[in-house]
Scaffold this motif. Structure first.
Motif, PDB file in Angstrom:
ATOM      1  N   VAL A 196       6.406   0.356  -9.762  1.00 36.86           N
ATOM      2  CA  VAL A 196       5.348  -0.303  -8.994  1.00 36.86           C
ATOM      3  C   VAL A 196       3.982   0.059  -9.567  1.00 36.86           C
ATOM      4  CG1 VAL A 196       4.187  -0.324  -6.753  1.00 36.86           C
ATOM      5  CG2 VAL A 196       6.690  -0.502  -6.875  1.00 36.86           C
ATOM      6  N   LEU A 197       3.758   1.351  -9.770  1.00 39.99           N
ATOM      7  CA  LEU A 197       2.464   1.811 -10.284  1.00 39.99           C
ATOM      8  C   LEU A 197       2.191   1.255 -11.674  1.00 39.99           C
ATOM      9  CD1 LEU A 197      -0.009   3.601  -9.829  1.00 39.99           C
ATOM     10  CD2 LEU A 197       1.275   5.512 -10.814  1.00 39.99           C
ATOM     11  N   GLU A 198       3.201   1.280 -12.535  1.00 42.96           N
ATOM     12  CA  GLU A 198       3.022   0.778 -13.895  1.00 42.96           C
ATOM     13  C   GLU A 198       2.702  -0.716 -13.890  1.00 42.96           C
ATOM     14  OE1 GLU A 198       5.971   3.872 -16.302  1.00 42.96           O
ATOM     15  OE2 GLU A 198       6.775   2.020 -15.440  1.00 42.96           O
ATOM     16  N   ASN A 199       3.339  -1.473 -13.025  1.00 39.72           N
ATOM     17  CA  ASN A 199       3.056  -2.899 -12.933  1.00 39.72           C
ATOM     18  C   ASN A 199       1.606  -3.152 -12.552  1.00 39.72           C
ATOM     19  OD1 ASN A 199       5.166  -5.268 -13.081  1.00 39.72           O
ATOM     20  ND2 ASN A 199       6.325  -3.461 -12.413  1.00 39.72           N
ATOM     21  N   LEU A 200       1.103  -2.410 -11.578  1.00 38.70           N
ATOM     22  CA  LEU A 200      -0.262  -2.618 -11.121  1.00 38.70           C
ATOM     23  C   LEU A 200      -1.278  -2.228 -12.196  1.00 38.70           C
ATOM     24  CD1 LEU A 200       0.040  -1.382  -7.424  1.00 38.70           C
ATOM     25  CD2 LEU A 200       0.109  -3.724  -8.293  1.00 38.70           C
ATOM     26  N   VAL A 201      -1.052  -1.102 -12.841  1.00 41.30           N
ATOM     27  CA  VAL A 201      -1.969  -0.660 -13.900  1.00 41.30           C
ATOM     28  C   VAL A 201      -1.915  -1.624 -15.080  1.00 41.30           C
ATOM     29  CG1 VAL A 201      -2.428   1.166 -15.576  1.00 41.30           C
ATOM     30  CG2 VAL A 201      -1.871   1.760 -13.203  1.00 41.30           C
ATOM     31  N   PHE A 202      -0.703  -2.053 -15.451  1.00 40.93           N
ATOM     32  CA  PHE A 202      -0.536  -2.983 -16.569  1.00 40.93           C
ATOM     33  C   PHE A 202      -1.261  -4.303 -16.304  1.00 40.93           C
ATOM     34  CE2 PHE A 202       2.076  -6.323 -18.672  1.00 40.93           C
ATOM     35  CZ  PHE A 202       1.823  -5.968 -19.986  1.00 40.93           C
ATOM     36  N   ALA A 203      -1.132  -4.814 -15.079  1.00 40.03           N
ATOM     37  CA  ALA A 203      -1.781  -6.079 -14.733  1.00 40.03           C
ATOM     38  C   ALA A 203      -3.298  -5.973 -14.850  1.00 40.03           C
ATOM     39  CB  ALA A 203      -1.392  -6.505 -13.322  1.00 40.03           C
ATOM     40  N   GLU A 204      -3.841  -4.848 -14.407  1.00 41.98           N
ATOM     41  CA  GLU A 204      -5.290  -4.685 -14.494  1.00 41.98           C
ATOM     42  C   GLU A 204      -5.764  -4.555 -15.943  1.00 41.98           C
ATOM     43  OE1 GLU A 204      -8.100  -4.683 -12.040  1.00 41.98           O
ATOM     44  OE2 GLU A 204      -6.411  -6.036 -11.837  1.00 41.98           O
ATOM     45  N   ARG A 205      -4.995  -3.866 -16.750  1.00 35.02           N
ATOM     46  CA  ARG A 205      -5.400  -3.721 -18.150  1.00 35.02           C
ATOM     47  C   ARG A 205      -5.314  -5.057 -18.889  1.00 35.02           C
ATOM     48  NH1 ARG A 205      -2.625   2.245 -19.205  1.00 35.02           N
ATOM     49  NH2 ARG A 205      -4.317   3.413 -18.192  1.00 35.02           N
ATOM     50  N   LEU A 206      -4.373  -5.896 -18.512  1.00 32.19           N
ATOM     51  CA  LEU A 206      -4.306  -7.232 -19.091  1.00 32.19           C
ATOM     52  C   LEU A 206      -5.570  -8.025 -18.778  1.00 32.19           C
ATOM     53  CD1 LEU A 206      -0.672  -8.600 -18.583  1.00 32.19           C
ATOM     54  CD2 LEU A 206      -1.833  -8.095 -20.742  1.00 32.19           C
ATOM     55  N   ARG A 207      -6.164  -7.760 -17.620  1.00 33.51           N
ATOM     56  CA  ARG A 207      -7.397  -8.431 -17.230  1.00 33.51           C
ATOM     57  C   ARG A 207      -8.626  -7.764 -17.848  1.00 33.51           C
ATOM     58  NH1 ARG A 207      -6.709 -12.006 -12.880  1.00 33.51           N
ATOM     59  NH2 ARG A 207      -8.955 -12.000 -12.582  1.00 33.51           N
ATOM     60  N   GLY A 208      -8.407  -6.695 -18.596  1.00 32.19           N
ATOM     61  CA  GLY A 208      -9.514  -6.042 -19.275  1.00 32.19           C
ATOM     62  C   GLY A 208     -10.216  -4.978 -18.454  1.00 32.19           C
ATOM     63  N   GLY A 209      -9.559  -4.507 -17.375  1.00 31.00           N
ATOM     64  CA  GLY A 209     -10.195  -3.505 -16.524  1.00 31.00           C
ATOM     65  C   GLY A 209      -9.286  -2.326 -16.249  1.00 31.00           C
ATOM     66  N   GLU A 210      -9.798  -1.388 -15.478  1.00 32.52           N
ATOM     67  CA  GLU A 210      -9.040  -0.233 -15.015  1.00 32.52           C
ATOM     68  C   GLU A 210      -9.087  -0.226 -13.492  1.00 32.52           C
ATOM     69  OE1 GLU A 210      -7.213   1.927 -16.614  1.00 32.52           O
ATOM     70  OE2 GLU A 210      -7.695   1.267 -18.651  1.00 32.52           O
ATOM     71  N   PRO A 211      -7.952   0.047 -12.821  1.00 26.33           N
ATOM     72  CA  PRO A 211      -7.910  -0.027 -11.349  1.00 26.33           C
ATOM     73  C   PRO A 211      -8.855   0.937 -10.646  1.00 26.33           C
ATOM     74  CG  PRO A 211      -5.696   0.021 -12.279  1.00 26.33           C
ATOM     75  CD  PRO A 211      -6.635   0.336 -13.396  1.00 26.33           C
ATOM     76  N   GLY A 212      -8.975   2.177 -11.160  1.00 26.50           N
ATOM     77  CA  GLY A 212      -9.850   3.155 -10.527  1.00 26.50           C
ATOM     78  C   GLY A 212      -9.466   3.432  -9.084  1.00 26.50           C
ATOM     79  N   ASP A 213     -10.491   3.608  -8.246  1.00 27.44           N
ATOM     80  CA  ASP A 213     -10.256   3.934  -6.847  1.00 27.44           C
ATOM     81  C   ASP A 213      -9.573   2.801  -6.081  1.00 27.44           C
ATOM     82  OD1 ASP A 213     -11.481   6.349  -7.289  1.00 27.44           O
ATOM     83  OD2 ASP A 213     -13.439   5.697  -6.552  1.00 27.44           O
ATOM     84  N   ARG A 214      -9.711   1.572  -6.573  1.00 22.21           N
ATOM     85  CA  ARG A 214      -9.095   0.445  -5.882  1.00 22.21           C
ATOM     86  C   ARG A 214      -7.576   0.532  -5.871  1.00 22.21           C
ATOM     87  NH1 ARG A 214      -9.545  -3.833  -8.707  1.00 22.21           N
ATOM     88  NH2 ARG A 214     -10.420  -2.903 -10.578  1.00 22.21           N
ATOM     89  N   LEU A 215      -7.013   1.208  -6.866  1.00 19.86           N
ATOM     90  CA  LEU A 215      -5.558   1.324  -6.949  1.00 19.86           C
ATOM     91  C   LEU A 215      -5.013   2.070  -5.747  1.00 19.86           C
ATOM     92  CD1 LEU A 215      -2.875   0.998  -8.400  1.00 19.86           C
ATOM     93  CD2 LEU A 215      -3.429   3.033  -9.753  1.00 19.86           C
ATOM     94  N   GLU A 216      -5.613   3.184  -5.396  1.00 19.37           N
ATOM     95  CA  GLU A 216      -5.141   3.956  -4.248  1.00 19.37           C
ATOM     96  C   GLU A 216      -5.284   3.148  -2.963  1.00 19.37           C
ATOM     97  OE1 GLU A 216      -3.351   6.818  -2.063  1.00 19.37           O
ATOM     98  OE2 GLU A 216      -3.473   6.663  -4.261  1.00 19.37           O
ATOM     99  N   TRP A 217      -6.380   2.407  -2.844  1.00 20.64           N
ATOM    100  CA  TRP A 217      -6.575   1.586  -1.650  1.00 20.64           C
ATOM    101  C   TRP A 217      -5.479   0.542  -1.535  1.00 20.64           C
ATOM    102  CZ3 TRP A 217      -7.155  -3.566  -0.622  1.00 20.64           C
ATOM    103  CH2 TRP A 217      -7.579  -3.895   0.677  1.00 20.64           C
TER     104      TRP A 217
END
Length: 214
Positions: A95-116
């Motif tokens: 789950v975590l890898e999917n969310l981080v991977f999706a954000e990096r594909l968009r050119g960003g980093e999840p940061g604090d929003r990931l925990e939220w």
């Protein structure tokens, strides 16, 4: 009144040689929610896919802030987040890898929003689980967390309440309300009420304007 962000004019779409819908027009401004309704086969999913650039448009125009999105499809894709019947997740990633991977594909980093997002959709306990081991509801919650993380101004959601229990539905409504309050737009195909006050509605019947009026 704020000028519209999204304007759809005279939109037509064909599928398998059949005219699914024709001559659709609407405009949405900051904070607007458009609920797409209609029987199966009326064109709700086809309209969402056309807006997302996944299905060719037969006629008409989609404009963002007055500019035809066809002139810069890459920029347009960056402005929207898409949730279809399939969640768009990689089963062999957690789950975590999917969310981080999706954000990096968009050119960003999840940061604090990931925990939220993990907390909002009750995913912390599942974050190390591979998506292929999850239930349908858990996968849907993961996909919705991906939408929230995207920070895209336009969310395109196809039956977003599918497979969600009451708690997850409440979490989605909270996320929708926060997105709209921040000036975001949502277009959602749904057979049930989303539970958000005052949405605009577009009832699709398929076919041409004359056929729809018959």
């Amino acid at each position: 009144m704020a000028p519209p962000l999204l304007e759809v004019t005279g939109l037509s779409c064909r599928r398998g040689g059949r005219l699914v819908f024709d001559g659709l027009s609407f405009a949405l401004g900051p904070g607007d929610l458009l609920a797409l309704t209609g029987r199966n086969g009326s064109g709700k999913t086809s309209l969402l896919r056309a807006l997302a650039g996944l299905t060719p448009v037969h006629a008409g125009m989609i404009a963002w802030q007055g500019k035809n999105v066809a002139e810069d499809p890459e920029a347009w894709r960056g402005r929207l987040a898409w949730l279809g019947h399939l969640e768009g997740l990689k089963g062999d990633l957690t789950v975590l890898e999917n969310l981080v991977f999706a954000e990096r594909l968009r050119g960003g980093e999840p940061g604090d929003r990931l925990e939220w997002a993990l907390v909002a959709f009750d995913l912390n306990a599942l974050s190390a689980r591979e998506v292929r081991t999850l239930s349908a509801g858990q996968r849907r919650r993961t996909a919705l967390a991906r939408i929230v993380l995207s920070q895209a101004p336009l969310w395109l959601l196809d039956e977003p309440l599918n497979a969600l229990d009451a708690t997850a539905q409440a979490a989605l409504r909270t996320a929708l309300q926060a997105h709209l309050a921040a000036g975001g737009l949502v277009i959602a195909a749904t057979h049930v009420e989303l539970g958000i006050p005052g949405p605009q509605r577009l009832d699709l019947r398929g076919g041409t304007p004359a056929e729809r009026a018959a």
